[in-house]
Design a protein around this motif. Structure first.
Motif, PDB file in Angstrom:
ATOM      1  N   ARG A   1       0.830  -1.207   0.000  1.00 49.48           N
ATOM      2  CA  ARG A   1       0.000   0.000   0.000  1.00 49.48           C
ATOM      3  C   ARG A   1       0.863   1.255   0.000  1.00 49.48           C
ATOM      4  NH1 ARG A   1      -5.150  -0.411   1.311  1.00 49.48           N
ATOM      5  NH2 ARG A   1      -5.126   1.606   2.350  1.00 49.48           N
ATOM      6  N   ASP A   2       2.119   1.126   0.441  1.00 52.89           N
ATOM      7  CA  ASP A   2       3.011   2.289   0.532  1.00 52.89           C
ATOM      8  C   ASP A   2       3.861   2.486  -0.721  1.00 52.89           C
ATOM      9  OD1 ASP A   2       4.557   0.047   0.903  1.00 52.89           O
ATOM     10  OD2 ASP A   2       5.797   0.921   2.499  1.00 52.89           O
TER      11      ASP A   2
ATOM     12  N   VAL B   1      -4.961  -4.013  -4.798  1.00 52.17           N
ATOM     13  CA  VAL B   1      -4.339  -3.509  -3.575  1.00 52.17           C
ATOM     14  C   VAL B   1      -5.084  -4.089  -2.375  1.00 52.17           C
ATOM     15  CG1 VAL B   1      -3.643  -1.456  -2.301  1.00 52.17           C
ATOM     16  CG2 VAL B   1      -3.756  -1.380  -4.782  1.00 52.17           C
TER      17      VAL B   1
ATOM     18  N   ASN C   1      -6.608  -4.412   1.210  1.00 49.83           N
ATOM     19  CA  ASN C   1      -7.091  -3.427   2.176  1.00 49.83           C
ATOM     20  C   ASN C   1      -7.260  -4.020   3.572  1.00 49.83           C
ATOM     21  OD1 ASN C   1      -9.409  -4.932   2.013  1.00 49.83           O
ATOM     22  ND2 ASN C   1     -10.654  -3.339   1.090  1.00 49.83           N
TER      23      ASN C   1
ATOM     24  N   GLY D   1      -2.112   2.772  -1.618  1.00 50.07           N
ATOM     25  CA  GLY D   1      -3.079   2.646  -0.529  1.00 50.07           C
ATOM     26  C   GLY D   1      -4.132   3.739  -0.504  1.00 50.07           C
TER      27      GLY D   1
ATOM     28  N   SER E   1      -7.401   2.450  -2.135  1.00 46.43           N
ATOM     29  CA  SER E   1      -8.023   1.244  -1.613  1.00 46.43           C
ATOM     30  C   SER E   1      -8.406   1.508  -0.162  1.00 46.43           C
ATOM     31  CB  SER E   1      -7.043   0.073  -1.701  1.00 46.43           C
ATOM     32  OG  SER E   1      -7.595  -1.064  -1.101  1.00 46.43           O
TER      33      SER E   1
ATOM     34  N   THR F   1      -9.651   1.216   3.576  1.00 44.61           N
ATOM     35  CA  THR F   1      -9.474   0.104   4.506  1.00 44.61           C
ATOM     36  C   THR F   1     -10.653  -0.073   5.461  1.00 44.61           C
ATOM     37  OG1 THR F   1      -8.329   1.554   6.038  1.00 44.61           O
ATOM     38  CG2 THR F   1      -6.975   0.305   4.498  1.00 44.61           C
TER      39      THR F   1
END
Length: 151
Positions: free
Chosen positions: A89-90, A104, A106, A125, A128, A130
């Motif tokens: 995500r980073d 991606v 989550n 991220g 997407s 979370t």
């Protein structure tokens, strides 16, 4: 003062002649952005991303980029490449990733993200979510509510 058109044909011709705004990332147009070297792109991004790139890309981000390249190569012409799933995500979106389809994670499932030019410089991220957004004000009807107020 704007000119008035007397016929619909002139107005249609004017509308057809309108050009769309070209996308540019910090003053660099899309065609040039795709041709930029990594060092030149690093100078365009924000400070946090610049620091991260200067410290070197580790094996996991490089593996993701290699998988995206392979998926693009195997894709039919003018078709979408296969989805490449990742937990990264980073990962900062670089111009090379434009047009790719990334799954991606989550925390529960993989959200499909098609990378567009406007996403350049952002993190995967960010696209997407979370959590499930709370819908406040639902269930105002107390007759079929699960919660019974204390009396």
């Amino acid at each position: 003062m704007a000119e008035e058109y007397t016929t619909g044909e002139e107005a249609a011709a004017k509308k057809a002649a309108r050009s769309f705004k070209k996308y540019s990332y910090r003053g660099v147009e899309l065609d040039e952005l795709l041709d930029l070297s990594n060092e030149a792109f690093i100078e365009l991004v924000h400070a946090r991303a610049r620091r991260r790139f200067q410290r070197g890309l580790k094996s996991k981000p490089m593996r993701l980029i290699k998988k995206l390249r392979a998926a693009k190569k195997e894709a039919p012409p003018n078709g979408k490449p296969a989805t490449v799933k990742t937990h990264l995500r980073d990962m900062i979106i670089v111009p090379e990733m434009i047009g790719s389809v990334v799954g991606v994670y989550n925390g529960k499932s993989f959200t499909t993200v098609e990378v567009k030019p406007e996403m350049t410089g952002h993190y995967l991220g960010e696209f997407s979510i979370t959590y499930k957004p709370v819908g406040h004000g639902r269930g105002a009807n107390m007759a079929n509510s699960r919660f019974v107020p204390l009396k």
